[in-house]
Design a protein around this motif. Structure first.
Motif, mmCIF file in Angstrom:
data_model
loop_
_atom_site.group_PDB
_atom_site.id
_atom_site.type_symbol
_atom_site.label_atom_id
_atom_site.label_comp_id
_atom_site.label_asym_id
_atom_site.label_seq_id
_atom_site.Cartn_x
_atom_site.Cartn_y
_atom_site.Cartn_z
ATOM 1 N N TYR A 89 0.838 -1.212 0.000
ATOM 2 C CA TYR A 89 0.000 0.000 0.000
ATOM 3 C C TYR A 89 0.869 1.255 0.000
ATOM 4 O O TYR A 89 2.037 1.213 0.408
ATOM 5 C CB TYR A 89 -0.900 -0.002 1.235
ATOM 6 N N ASN A 90 0.267 2.350 -0.425
ATOM 7 C CA ASN A 90 1.013 3.619 -0.402
ATOM 8 C C ASN A 90 1.016 4.247 0.989
ATOM 9 O O ASN A 90 1.699 5.238 1.227
ATOM 10 C CB ASN A 90 0.472 4.607 -1.445
ATOM 11 N N ALA A 91 0.241 3.686 1.911
ATOM 12 C CA ALA A 91 0.251 4.117 3.316
ATOM 13 C C ALA A 91 -0.210 2.920 4.140
ATOM 14 O O ALA A 91 -0.686 1.933 3.574
ATOM 15 C CB ALA A 91 -0.694 5.294 3.515
ATOM 16 N N ASP A 92 -0.067 2.987 5.446
ATOM 17 C CA ASP A 92 -0.455 1.841 6.279
ATOM 18 C C ASP A 92 -1.983 1.684 6.276
ATOM 19 O O ASP A 92 -2.707 2.530 6.817
ATOM 20 C CB ASP A 92 0.062 2.069 7.715
ATOM 21 N N PRO A 93 -2.521 0.604 5.668
ATOM 22 C CA PRO A 93 -3.982 0.466 5.571
ATOM 23 C C PRO A 93 -4.665 0.329 6.929
ATOM 24 O O PRO A 93 -5.869 0.576 7.053
ATOM 25 C CB PRO A 93 -4.155 -0.802 4.726
ATOM 26 N N LYS A 94 -3.889 -0.058 7.954
ATOM 27 C CA LYS A 94 -4.498 -0.190 9.292
ATOM 28 C C LYS A 94 -4.705 1.191 9.920
ATOM 29 O O LYS A 94 -5.542 1.353 10.790
ATOM 30 C CB LYS A 94 -3.606 -1.055 10.189
ATOM 31 N N LYS A 95 -3.919 2.176 9.458
ATOM 32 C CA LYS A 95 -4.024 3.518 10.059
ATOM 33 C C LYS A 95 -4.719 4.514 9.136
ATOM 34 O O LYS A 95 -5.336 5.466 9.601
ATOM 35 C CB LYS A 95 -2.616 4.041 10.377
ATOM 36 N N ASP A 96 -4.607 4.294 7.835
ATOM 37 C CA ASP A 96 -5.118 5.278 6.880
ATOM 38 C C ASP A 96 -6.170 4.626 5.975
ATOM 39 O O ASP A 96 -5.836 3.831 5.085
ATOM 40 C CB ASP A 96 -3.933 5.800 6.036
ATOM 41 N N PRO A 97 -7.475 4.959 6.184
ATOM 42 C CA PRO A 97 -8.527 4.314 5.383
ATOM 43 C C PRO A 97 -8.425 4.649 3.890
ATOM 44 O O PRO A 97 -8.978 3.938 3.050
ATOM 45 C CB PRO A 97 -9.823 4.861 5.982
ATOM 46 N N ALA A 98 -7.687 5.717 3.558
ATOM 47 C CA ALA A 98 -7.547 6.103 2.143
ATOM 48 C C ALA A 98 -6.359 5.405 1.479
ATOM 49 O O ALA A 98 -6.098 5.626 0.292
ATOM 50 C CB ALA A 98 -7.386 7.608 2.034
ATOM 51 N N ALA A 99 -5.663 4.551 2.220
ATOM 52 C CA ALA A 99 -4.481 3.869 1.662
ATOM 53 C C ALA A 99 -4.898 3.027 0.457
ATOM 54 O O ALA A 99 -5.959 2.383 0.474
ATOM 55 C CB ALA A 99 -3.835 2.995 2.732
ATOM 56 N N ARG A 100 -4.072 3.050 -0.597
ATOM 57 C CA ARG A 100 -4.408 2.286 -1.812
ATOM 58 C C ARG A 100 -3.357 1.227 -2.075
ATOM 59 O O ARG A 100 -2.166 1.450 -1.911
ATOM 60 C CB ARG A 100 -4.498 3.241 -3.004
ATOM 61 N N ARG A 101 -3.861 0.065 -2.521
ATOM 62 C CA ARG A 101 -2.967 -1.052 -2.799
ATOM 63 C C ARG A 101 -2.474 -0.991 -4.244
ATOM 64 O O ARG A 101 -3.240 -0.687 -5.153
ATOM 65 C CB ARG A 101 -3.709 -2.377 -2.572
#
Ligand code: UDP
Length: 244
Positions: A172-184
């Protein structure tokens, strides 16, 4: 970032499982029921005709960095971590053999009473005979991780791809556990992973895969049947490769 990608047909792969997945829902150690379900996934993958090498981490038992943070000598703590990977390898061997899958453990730290040393030509023979080879103790040296061990064995065994089974379904471009907008990412190239310091595998492992053109397939091993789905090109994963 999200163009669909199909995987080519592979003949030989290396499957890296982080130690954490062996914990199942426990907070430490080995959940034998969960290891049994992982072994069933490995068997299903092998039954498709694949030649399979396995590398299992040790983070469910001991990590060198954690020992060093508590004041231990880092190299000493790392050796303990490597011993943890041998325990995990033996647990997986036992689970696989219960399912009738012939398995050999080869360790980078010699431990004659329990497993073979790493001998590439012998490992080759095991694979040709349809055995699963579990490589334990990483690269056999402190200051490394089993990710580097996995990349090294994938290169020397000439695996077509390194499959990294973790608790997340890709990069992901950000931690999906912390950032709901993270994209895979569906695919991403090695250099972007390294430059952006994305947490796929450690940098030495990614670089070794890049230099040997070994694609890294990152997927979640937590959902049952997912390894087969990913291998069949129907799963959710990120492929790290040269050009995207
Ligand atoms: N380790 C090491 N050299 C290696 C492989 C592993 O020193 O080549 C040690 C290191 O301390 C590491 C521990 O073994 O923290 C467990 O491996 P790892 O952290 O890679 O396990 P995972 O995170 O995959 O469960």
């Amino acid at each position: 970032m999200t163009s669909a990608t199909t995987l080519p047909a592979f003949k030989r792969i290396l499957l890296k499982l982080s130690g954490e997945v062996l914990m199942g829902n426990q907070s430490y150690g080995i959940d034998t029921d969960f290891v049994a379900s992982l072994a069933a996934e490995v068997k299903a993958a092998k039954d498709t005709g694949l030649e399979l090498c396995l590398v299992i981490g040790g983070g469910n038992i001991f990590r060198g960095m954690a020992g060093a943070a508590k004041g231990m000598d880092r190299a000493q703590a790392d050796y303990m971590g490597m011993l943890a990977t041998i325990m995990n390898a033996l647990a997986m061997q036992s689970a696989l053999e219960k399912l009738g899958v012939d398995t050999r453990v080869q360790s980078a730290i010699q431990m004659d009473a329990v497993c073979e040393p790493v001998i590439r030509r012998r490992a080759e023979r095991h694979l040709q005979k349809g055995r699963v080879v579990i490589f334990a103790a990483g690269v056999g040296a402190p200051y490394f991780t089993t990710d580097s061990g996995a990349a090294l064995r994938a290169a020397e065994m000439r695996c077509d791809a390194l499959f990294k089974g973790t608790s997340v379904d890709g990069v992901y471009n950000a931690d999906p556990k912390k950032d709901p907008a993270a994209r895979r990412y569906d695919t991403i190239d090695y250099d972007t992973v390294l430059a952006a310091n994305l947490q796929v595998m450690d940098a030495s492992a990614v670089a070794l895969c890049r230099d040997n053109a070994i694609p890294i397939v990152v997927f979640s091993i937590r959902e049952q049947g997912n390894l087969a789905q990913v291998l069949a090109g129907r799963g959710t994963q990120t492929i790290v490769k040269k050009e995207c």
